[in-house]
Design a protein around this motif. Structure first.
Motif, PDB file in Angstrom:
ATOM      1  N   UNK A  27       0.569  -1.380  -0.127  1.00  0.00           N
ATOM      2  CA  UNK A  27      -0.146   0.028   0.008  1.00  0.00           C
ATOM      3  C   UNK A  27       0.940   1.190   0.004  1.00  0.00           C
ATOM      4  N   UNK A  28       2.055   1.203  -0.041  1.00  0.00           N
ATOM      5  CA  UNK A  28       2.979   2.118  -0.041  1.00  0.00           C
ATOM      6  C   UNK A  28       4.153   2.332  -1.007  1.00  0.00           C
ATOM      7  N   UNK A  29       4.282   3.503  -1.888  1.00  0.00           N
ATOM      8  CA  UNK A  29       5.310   3.035  -3.052  1.00  0.00           C
ATOM      9  C   UNK A  29       6.700   2.776  -2.444  1.00  0.00           C
ATOM     10  N   UNK A  30       7.390   2.056  -3.234  1.00  0.00           N
ATOM     11  CA  UNK A  30       8.810   1.552  -2.804  1.00  0.00           C
ATOM     12  C   UNK A  30       9.888   2.595  -3.031  1.00  0.00           C
ATOM     13  N   UNK A  31      10.734   2.695  -2.056  1.00  0.00           N
ATOM     14  CA  UNK A  31      11.721   3.636  -2.015  1.00  0.00           C
ATOM     15  C   UNK A  31      12.908   3.190  -2.771  1.00  0.00           C
ATOM     16  N   UNK A  32      13.323   3.687  -3.930  1.00  0.00           N
ATOM     17  CA  UNK A  32      14.770   3.277  -4.496  1.00  0.00           C
ATOM     18  C   UNK A  32      15.907   3.962  -3.945  1.00  0.00           C
ATOM     19  N   UNK A  33      15.571   5.277  -3.483  1.00  0.00           N
ATOM     20  CA  UNK A  33      16.682   5.968  -3.204  1.00  0.00           C
ATOM     21  C   UNK A  33      16.358   7.269  -2.306  1.00  0.00           C
ATOM     22  N   UNK A  49      -5.879  12.794   3.027  1.00  0.00           N
ATOM     23  CA  UNK A  49      -7.057  13.239   1.846  1.00  0.00           C
ATOM     24  C   UNK A  49      -7.271  12.391   0.631  1.00  0.00           C
ATOM     25  N   UNK A  50      -8.149  12.415   0.185  1.00  0.00           N
ATOM     26  CA  UNK A  50      -8.011  11.656  -1.337  1.00  0.00           C
ATOM     27  C   UNK A  50      -7.334  12.171  -2.384  1.00  0.00           C
ATOM     28  N   UNK A  51      -6.630  13.278  -2.185  1.00  0.00           N
ATOM     29  CA  UNK A  51      -5.468  13.574  -2.940  1.00  0.00           C
ATOM     30  C   UNK A  51      -4.082  12.837  -2.578  1.00  0.00           C
ATOM     31  N   UNK A  52      -4.103  12.036  -1.471  1.00  0.00           N
ATOM     32  CA  UNK A  52      -2.994  11.634  -0.923  1.00  0.00           C
ATOM     33  C   UNK A  52      -3.048   9.882  -1.451  1.00  0.00           C
ATOM     34  N   UNK A  53      -4.095   9.469  -2.076  1.00  0.00           N
ATOM     35  CA  UNK A  53      -4.407   8.202  -2.303  1.00  0.00           C
ATOM     36  C   UNK A  53      -4.511   7.947  -3.814  1.00  0.00           C
ATOM     37  N   UNK A  54      -3.552   6.939  -4.300  1.00  0.00           N
ATOM     38  CA  UNK A  54      -3.646   6.786  -5.545  1.00  0.00           C
ATOM     39  C   UNK A  54      -4.137   5.218  -5.846  1.00  0.00           C
ATOM     40  N   UNK A  55      -4.942   5.009  -6.732  1.00  0.00           N
ATOM     41  CA  UNK A  55      -5.553   3.758  -6.726  1.00  0.00           C
ATOM     42  C   UNK A  55      -6.030   3.361  -8.090  1.00  0.00           C
ATOM     43  N   UNK A  56      -6.418   1.943  -8.163  1.00  0.00           N
ATOM     44  CA  UNK A  56      -7.156   1.640  -9.332  1.00  0.00           C
ATOM     45  C   UNK A  56      -8.338   0.543  -8.848  1.00  0.00           C
ATOM     46  N   UNK A  57      -8.789  -0.311  -9.805  1.00  0.00           N
ATOM     47  CA  UNK A  57      -9.654  -1.301  -9.412  1.00  0.00           C
ATOM     48  C   UNK A  57      -9.006  -2.299  -8.380  1.00  0.00           C
ATOM     49  N   UNK A  59      -4.361  -0.147  -4.265  1.00  0.00           N
ATOM     50  CA  UNK A  59      -4.440   1.247  -3.504  1.00  0.00           C
ATOM     51  C   UNK A  59      -3.356   1.696  -2.711  1.00  0.00           C
ATOM     52  N   UNK A  60      -2.734   2.681  -3.171  1.00  0.00           N
ATOM     53  CA  UNK A  60      -1.301   3.134  -2.536  1.00  0.00           C
ATOM     54  C   UNK A  60      -1.692   4.661  -1.872  1.00  0.00           C
ATOM     55  N   UNK A  61      -0.928   4.842  -0.610  1.00  0.00           N
ATOM     56  CA  UNK A  61      -0.980   6.013   0.024  1.00  0.00           C
ATOM     57  C   UNK A  61       0.173   6.744  -0.293  1.00  0.00           C
ATOM     58  N   UNK A  62       0.388   7.959  -0.622  1.00  0.00           N
ATOM     59  CA  UNK A  62       1.395   8.653  -0.844  1.00  0.00           C
ATOM     60  C   UNK A  62       1.668   9.956  -0.217  1.00  0.00           C
ATOM     61  N   UNK A  63       2.532  10.713   0.055  1.00  0.00           N
ATOM     62  CA  UNK A  63       2.778  11.939   0.549  1.00  0.00           C
ATOM     63  C   UNK A  63       2.725  12.031   1.937  1.00  0.00           C
ATOM     64  N   UNK A  64       3.558  11.189   2.821  1.00  0.00           N
ATOM     65  CA  UNK A  64       3.327  11.596   4.363  1.00  0.00           C
ATOM     66  C   UNK A  64       4.217  12.592   4.866  1.00  0.00           C
ATOM     67  N   UNK A  65       4.353  13.624   4.298  1.00  0.00           N
ATOM     68  CA  UNK A  65       5.288  14.457   4.750  1.00  0.00           C
ATOM     69  C   UNK A  65       4.729  15.228   5.998  1.00  0.00           C
ATOM     70  N   UNK A  66       3.561  15.353   6.278  1.00  0.00           N
ATOM     71  CA  UNK A  66       2.945  15.812   7.591  1.00  0.00           C
ATOM     72  C   UNK A  66       3.024  14.827   8.817  1.00  0.00           C
ATOM     73  N   UNK A  67       3.519  13.469   8.390  1.00  0.00           N
ATOM     74  CA  UNK A  67       3.725  12.543   9.190  1.00  0.00           C
ATOM     75  C   UNK A  67       4.148  13.204  11.040  1.00  0.00           C
ATOM     76  N   UNK A  68       3.212  12.702  11.976  1.00  0.00           N
ATOM     77  CA  UNK A  68       3.711  12.999  13.118  1.00  0.00           C
ATOM     78  C   UNK A  68       3.111  12.070  14.234  1.00  0.00           C
ATOM     79  N   UNK A  69       3.331  12.375  15.555  1.00  0.00           N
ATOM     80  CA  UNK A  69       2.865  11.251  16.443  1.00  0.00           C
ATOM     81  C   UNK A  69       1.632  12.148  16.892  1.00  0.00           C
ATOM     82  N   UNK A  70       0.502  11.615  16.413  1.00  0.00           N
ATOM     83  CA  UNK A  70      -0.671  12.278  17.017  1.00  0.00           C
ATOM     84  C   UNK A  70      -1.879  11.417  17.220  1.00  0.00           C
ATOM     85  N   UNK A  71      -2.955  12.003  17.123  1.00  0.00           N
ATOM     86  CA  UNK A  71      -4.188  11.085  17.650  1.00  0.00           C
ATOM     87  C   UNK A  71      -4.662  10.136  16.620  1.00  0.00           C
TER      88      UNK A  71
END
Lengths: 408, 408
Positions: free
Chosen positions: A96-102, A235-243, A246-258
């Motif tokens: 569910x999360x894009x693979x990191x190459x570098x 939000x739904x702009x951070x989700x890329x998917x097809x039938x 499903x991938x979740x992208x762009x976690x730059x706001x990640x933090x320890x929260x509720x």
């Protein structure tokens, strides 16, 4: 490596020297294009000229907020948190999360899997695309990422290490504190002021002290409740998917929260789509699909989260046999009810902030017809208010659906 | 400097080379004696032989839990947090926190003001000493330390820096998680097992699932609610005072936690004294003084905290004019009610853990007469249960006093 803000040409130069690029593309010739339409960063696609299906994404953070411009300084350190979060989430959920190459924290740059066969969910939903596996996927994503980074799974020392890794995502947390919980409910120059001026709905919102007091409580929760590692902008702009995927992208706001913050963001954006279709397409079937999706996400999340929890006898919170079986079930059930409540509270804030605040959503701010747009705004504010005023006493997901349907 | 565990002789050698010692004592001859009776560290008093009123305290952390022995490893890093907390608290309240003369994180050692004219409050209260300024002093201490380190005063970046400084006080937080919120309510080898065995009150407590579920909620709050910098162990053994002055010592448990934790610890220990006098001296006047003190501390804290808050128009939480005057007053009033509630919840846990858990208190565990001791235990468990079962719905301090009085 010293940081340098790259453009299309210098990006090509930069990546050609990387081993991973040589491995991935072999001796193919490469093309680079900038494709970012987000608010924060520059995003490039690197393609093989021989085989355009061979492609990778390069994302670089710059020293300012892209959607505002160089005068809005924003430390590129945010990329460190995005890289760290991507790695954590990938660890739990590689599908569910894009693979990191570098990755390079020095260069504030990450190279990752290109999702060429996937679309941004927000756009898909506007076009009435049904995603049959979405609820199943995203509920797994939420259950795994939230549970495994919480004190219900981790021991205290590991939880504190995690806090150390993400605590200093100060600037992006501050963006949320400001834009989600503050400026969108008062006169402010970052708002959509063309719409705000002499708009009675804006005036009503800005003067709704009962509502704003509850928003302040939610802001306080956001700032001080360290349940787990959250994506922070789901939000739904951070989700890329097809039938199928499903991938979740762009976690730059990640933090320890509720716990409720990501779930709330997702619900809010499904509601935004519901509002769009209530006003623009009036497609009852698709509206029902959206309601059903909200219900499924919330309910499947709970089931899956509890499944993970039931397997974990010892954690920072629990030692085995502290409570008897029945009491533990009740405790967990109450705990899940609180997650649901917070989720809906946060969803309410997330819906309202999109109406007059900075960074509106396509579903509502993008409506061309002024009358319809205003209708959508009123509906959004009505649902948001229901959520924010009543979240603390919610009992189940049925009540959530009722609030949405009855507002229409 | 390399760490070395010192004894009386090597301590003398060590300090004689320090400039601050030479400044403070001049050419006087020095004597060193170990006087620590705490659970964690070694504490030395350094005195001038010429003028015994000239004295300083030296405290050194060792690599184990002193009260258990070398087999219970405990990193001496805890002294870093004690030093940091002492400095922070001293900054806000120089008249309530001992002055630091020298500190070394390398040596896990701090040299500070000797409180020769002050006594440990726990002992004073057992001896029925009345401290006329205590409520006034400690409510100021609590209001200042809790407010100025919270998101109600700090901006978000400063709050996150504070979290960075204290987040890794992992081991001492874990001691609290274990000993205050877990092991004291179940069979465990750290408990006072001589008393636990075949004791129906212990059996009842260990099987009280309703109570233990609430304790688990409080534990979760302790672990995840990052309101402000708290002392972390504010019992009456951490307070040294006389008729005129009050000092708070030993903040090695300092961490970013809930507002109510220190207040709760203090209330719990005043209640322990109340229980002692209910059972042992039966001195109604002194009991009333204790009740009055609890009431004053809670009420003065609220007044003073609100005074500080009213002066602070902008913080991580608030921007000026977000709420109108009346709504802000209601918001703050509800906020303070929640602090009171959490305080009493934590007080309940803190009272119960002293009954059968590790590290009992003199007021109860020290009662020689077995019948009276058991009476005190039952009373402690009764008040604790009232607190823990009802704290979430408390309305005012009157209700707190009623719960204490009615249990007797």
């Amino acid at each position: 490596m010293q940081y340098k803000e790259l453009d299309v040409d210098s990006m090509l130069e930069f990546i050609q020297d990387l081993e991973v690029i040589q491995e991935y593309f072999g001796s193919d010739e490469l093309s680079v294009a900038e494709i970012g339409d987000g608010n924060l960063n520059y995003v490039y696609i690197v393609k093989s000229k021989q085989d355009p299906k061979k492609a990778l994404i390069v994302k670089q953070a710059v020293e300012y907020l892209r959607c505002v411009g160089e005068e809005y300084a924003l430390s590129r350190e945010r990329m460190n948190f995005e890289i760290r979060a991507l790695k954590k989430f990938y660890h739990y959920l590689p599908s569910f999360v894009p693979k990191i190459y570098f990755e390079s924290e020095d260069m504030s740059l990450v190279i990752m899997q290109y999702l060429g066969d996937h679309e941004i969910m927000r756009k898909g939903l506007i076009e009435k695309t049904i995603y049959p596996n979405f609820s199943e996927h995203i509920s797994t994503y939420l259950a795994f990422t939230l549970f495994y980074t919480s004190s219900l799974y981790l021991q205290s020392d590991k939880k504190r290490e995690l806090i150390d890794e993400f605590n200093k995502n100060t600037q992006l947390c501050k963006l949320t504190e400001d834009f989600v919980f503050t400026t969108a409910y008062m006169e402010h120059d970052t708002n959509d002021n063309e719409n705000v001026e002499s708009n009675p709905d804006a005036k009503k919102l800005f003067e709704d002290m009962e509502f704003k007091s509850k928003i302040l409580n939610l802001k306080y929760k956001f700032m001080t409740q360290t349940d787990c590692l959250v994506h922070g902008d789901l939000h739904t702009g951070s989700i890329m998917l097809n039938q199928d995927e499903t991938f979740v992208i762009d976690p730059e706001f990640a933090f320890i929260g509720p716990f409720g913050f990501d779930i709330g963001a997702l619900v809010a954006n499904l509601v935004n789509s519901y509002i769009h279709h209530s006003v623009v397409t009036k497609d009852e079937e698709f509206k029902n699909y959206l309601l059903e999706t909200i219900k499924e996400v919330l309910e499947l999340f709970e089931v899956k989260f509890l499944e993970l929890w039931d397997k974990q006898k010892e954690s920072a919170l629990l030692v085995d046999d502290f409570l008897d079986e029945d009491s533990l079930i009740s405790f967990k059930s109450e705990f899940m009810k609180n997650i649901l409540r917070d989720s809906i509270g946060f969803a309410g804030a997330k819906i309202a902030r999109r109406v007059f605040g900075v960074a509106g959503v396509e579903e509502i701010r993008g409506i061309k017809d002024k009358v319809l747009k205003q209708k959508a705004e009123v509906l959004a504010l009505r649902i948001s208010r229901e959520f924010v005023m009543k979240y603390e006493n919610l009992k189940n997901t049925e009540e959530v659906l009722e609030m949405i349907k009855n507002a229409g």
